[in-house]
Design a protein around this motif. Sequence first.
Motif, mmCIF file in Angstrom:
data_model
loop_
_atom_site.group_PDB
_atom_site.id
_atom_site.type_symbol
_atom_site.label_atom_id
_atom_site.label_comp_id
_atom_site.label_asym_id
_atom_site.label_seq_id
_atom_site.Cartn_x
_atom_site.Cartn_y
_atom_site.Cartn_z
ATOM 1 N N THR A 1 0.842 -1.207 -0.022
ATOM 2 C CA THR A 1 0.185 0.031 0.228
ATOM 3 C C THR A 1 1.051 1.324 0.092
ATOM 4 O O THR A 1 1.972 1.303 0.485
ATOM 5 N N LYS B 1 -1.220 7.792 1.279
ATOM 6 C CA LYS B 1 -2.104 8.601 0.564
ATOM 7 C C LYS B 1 -1.746 10.381 1.260
ATOM 8 O O LYS B 1 -1.965 11.192 0.409
ATOM 9 N N GLU C 1 -3.232 3.768 1.663
ATOM 10 C CA GLU C 1 -4.412 3.276 1.065
ATOM 11 C C GLU C 1 -4.724 2.168 1.636
ATOM 12 O O GLU C 1 -3.791 1.578 2.134
#
Length: 103
Positions: free
Chosen positions: A73, A76, A82
Motif C-alpha cells: 500500500t 495517501k 491506502e
Amino acid sequence: MDMYIRVKRSKSTYFIRCKPSDKIIGIKQKLEEIIDQPVSDQRFVLPGTGEILEHIKTLADQKVDSDAVVALTLRKDVNEFEEVNIVGPNDFYQSRDADDANW
C-alpha cells in the motif's frame, strides 16, 4: 538461501528475490527502484492477517516464507495509507454461467 516473495498491489505483481535474513527496509529499497516510490511511502501488509511488516525486522523474524504474498500500500497523505487492494484472477474473467453468455 535465496527465496522470492510476491509483492502485490492492485493489478500488479512484483517478484522480489531476497533472503530470509533480509530486512523489510532493504526489500522496499529494491522495490523503490522499480516503482519510483520512496521507502517511506510504502507499507507491506500480510493479506491473511493484516499484519504490517516492520522496517527493521527480517523476513524470517516476521515468518514470511518463500513465495509468500505481501500486499503493498502507498501513502495517501501524511498520516494515512491506502487500503489493501489486490485484484485476483476471478476479477478479470466473467463466469460463463453468470449471464448464460455463449463464448
